[in-house]
Design a protein around this motif. Structure first.
Motif, PDB file in Angstrom:
ATOM      1  N   UNK A   1      19.354  70.087 -52.013  1.00 45.31           N
ATOM      2  CA  UNK A   1      18.622  70.942 -51.088  1.00 45.31           C
ATOM      3  C   UNK A   1      19.544  71.967 -50.421  1.00 45.31           C
ATOM      4  N   UNK A   2      20.850  71.719 -50.437  1.00 43.71           N
ATOM      5  CA  UNK A   2      21.794  72.635 -49.808  1.00 43.71           C
ATOM      6  C   UNK A   2      21.728  74.037 -50.413  1.00 43.71           C
ATOM      7  N   UNK A   3      21.532  74.129 -51.712  1.00 43.17           N
ATOM      8  CA  UNK A   3      21.462  75.466 -52.326  1.00 43.17           C
ATOM      9  C   UNK A   3      20.187  76.197 -51.904  1.00 43.17           C
ATOM     10  N   UNK A   4      19.109  75.456 -51.698  1.00 46.68           N
ATOM     11  CA  UNK A   4      17.876  76.085 -51.221  1.00 46.68           C
ATOM     12  C   UNK A   4      18.076  76.623 -49.808  1.00 46.68           C
ATOM     13  N   UNK A   5      18.787  75.857 -48.986  1.00 41.07           N
ATOM     14  CA  UNK A   5      19.103  76.319 -47.628  1.00 41.07           C
ATOM     15  C   UNK A   5      19.980  77.566 -47.687  1.00 41.07           C
ATOM     16  N   UNK A   6      20.971  77.557 -48.574  1.00 39.75           N
ATOM     17  CA  UNK A   6      21.867  78.711 -48.706  1.00 39.75           C
ATOM     18  C   UNK A   6      21.089  79.953 -49.129  1.00 39.75           C
TER      19      UNK A   6
ATOM     20  N   UNK B   1       7.588  73.182 -47.055  1.00 37.57           N
ATOM     21  CA  UNK B   1       7.396  71.763 -47.378  1.00 37.57           C
ATOM     22  C   UNK B   1       8.651  70.933 -47.125  1.00 37.57           C
ATOM     23  N   UNK B   2       9.819  71.585 -47.291  1.00 36.17           N
ATOM     24  CA  UNK B   2      11.088  70.890 -47.105  1.00 36.17           C
ATOM     25  C   UNK B   2      11.645  71.076 -45.689  1.00 36.17           C
ATOM     26  N   UNK B   3      10.865  71.698 -44.808  1.00 41.68           N
ATOM     27  CA  UNK B   3      11.292  71.975 -43.434  1.00 41.68           C
ATOM     28  C   UNK B   3      12.602  72.745 -43.371  1.00 41.68           C
ATOM     29  N   UNK B   4      12.734  73.745 -44.242  1.00 44.64           N
ATOM     30  CA  UNK B   4      13.901  74.616 -44.240  1.00 44.64           C
ATOM     31  C   UNK B   4      13.487  75.936 -43.613  1.00 44.64           C
ATOM     32  N   UNK B   5      14.187  76.302 -42.553  1.00 43.68           N
ATOM     33  CA  UNK B   5      13.879  77.556 -41.876  1.00 43.68           C
ATOM     34  C   UNK B   5      14.503  78.703 -42.646  1.00 43.68           C
ATOM     35  N   UNK B   6      13.703  79.704 -42.940  1.00 43.81           N
ATOM     36  CA  UNK B   6      14.219  80.870 -43.656  1.00 43.81           C
ATOM     37  C   UNK B   6      14.745  81.904 -42.675  1.00 43.81           C
ATOM     38  N   UNK B   7      15.832  82.538 -43.063  1.00 45.08           N
ATOM     39  CA  UNK B   7      16.430  83.603 -42.260  1.00 45.08           C
ATOM     40  C   UNK B   7      16.414  84.852 -43.126  1.00 45.08           C
ATOM     41  N   UNK B   8      15.620  85.811 -42.743  1.00 49.55           N
ATOM     42  CA  UNK B   8      15.511  87.023 -43.557  1.00 49.55           C
ATOM     43  C   UNK B   8      16.072  88.246 -42.848  1.00 49.55           C
ATOM     44  N   UNK B   9      16.686  88.040 -41.692  1.00 52.20           N
ATOM     45  CA  UNK B   9      17.159  89.187 -40.915  1.00 52.20           C
ATOM     46  C   UNK B   9      18.531  89.692 -41.358  1.00 52.20           C
ATOM     47  N   UNK B  10      19.274  88.915 -42.131  1.00 53.95           N
ATOM     48  CA  UNK B  10      20.606  89.352 -42.529  1.00 53.95           C
ATOM     49  C   UNK B  10      20.501  90.398 -43.628  1.00 53.95           C
ATOM     50  N   UNK B  11      21.355  91.406 -43.614  1.00 55.00           N
ATOM     51  CA  UNK B  11      21.292  92.472 -44.623  1.00 55.00           C
ATOM     52  C   UNK B  11      21.541  91.964 -46.043  1.00 55.00           C
TER      53      UNK B  11
ATOM     54  N   UNK C   1       8.782  80.507 -50.331  1.00 54.62           N
ATOM     55  CA  UNK C   1       8.534  80.210 -48.907  1.00 54.62           C
ATOM     56  C   UNK C   1       7.686  78.953 -48.707  1.00 54.62           C
ATOM     57  N   UNK C   2       6.702  78.702 -49.586  1.00 51.19           N
ATOM     58  CA  UNK C   2       5.917  77.467 -49.502  1.00 51.19           C
ATOM     59  C   UNK C   2       6.816  76.245 -49.664  1.00 51.19           C
ATOM     60  N   UNK C   3       7.709  76.318 -50.638  1.00 53.44           N
ATOM     61  CA  UNK C   3       8.622  75.206 -50.898  1.00 53.44           C
ATOM     62  C   UNK C   3       9.544  74.977 -49.695  1.00 53.44           C
ATOM     63  N   UNK C   4      10.070  76.040 -49.124  1.00 56.30           N
ATOM     64  CA  UNK C   4      10.920  75.910 -47.938  1.00 56.30           C
ATOM     65  C   UNK C   4      10.155  75.253 -46.800  1.00 56.30           C
TER      66      UNK C   4
END
Length: 156
Positions: free
Chosen positions: A78-83, A20-30, A15-18
């Protein structure tokens, strides 16, 4: 180049890395992994700000994913980190920061002087979360008891 896969980075979380890279995390999906538990590894001492993801072949982007062996791929965009953050990444993955590198011919010389042992990579070993025994697991695949290893090579 090579990647160390048994050393965890203690000073940064995924999450720290995300962040720093301004990647929004989505944790609501099952299907989303608990990214707070997704480990960041120390891949080596070279370019420690650069990330590499070793992962299962279920994630593949033709312009940026390299098939390494059988079921193991490498993506360094960075695309894989977003995925991963959005729950659409690979089923198995290891994120490393940095890599190990050698000058031309250096690794070959180290191998000739018995400075390295290598074993075939497989998913079980590469993606094992048991970092404490990963080295021993690799030695076991070679039939080597670590208690018989010495720091000096014998040459006749």
């Amino acid at each position: 180049m090579g990647l160390v896969i048994n050393q965890r980075a203690e000073d940064i979380t995924f999450p720290d890395l995300l962040d720093r890279l301004d990647i929004e995390e989505v944790t609501a999906t099952p299907s989303a992994q608990d990214i707070t538990q997704f480990p960041v590894h120390l891949g080596g001492p070279v370019e420690t700000g650069r990330g590499f993801v070793l992962h299962s072949k279920d994630y593949f982007v033709s312009d940026s994913t390299l098939s390494i062996k059988n079921e193991i791929c490498l993506t360094a965009t960075v695309d894989i980190l977003k995925a991963i953050a959005h729950g659409s990444g690979p089923d198995q993955a290891i994120l490393t920061l940095g890599y190990a590198g050698w000058s031309p011919g250096q690794l070959e010389k180290e191998i000739q002087s018995n400075g390295w042992l290598n074993c075939p990579a497989d998913e079980e070993l590469v993606f094992s979360g048991d970092l404490e025994t990963k080295y021993e697991q690799a030695l076991n695949r070679l039939g080597i008891d670590p208690s018989f290893l010495v720091m000096e090579a014998g040459h006749g």
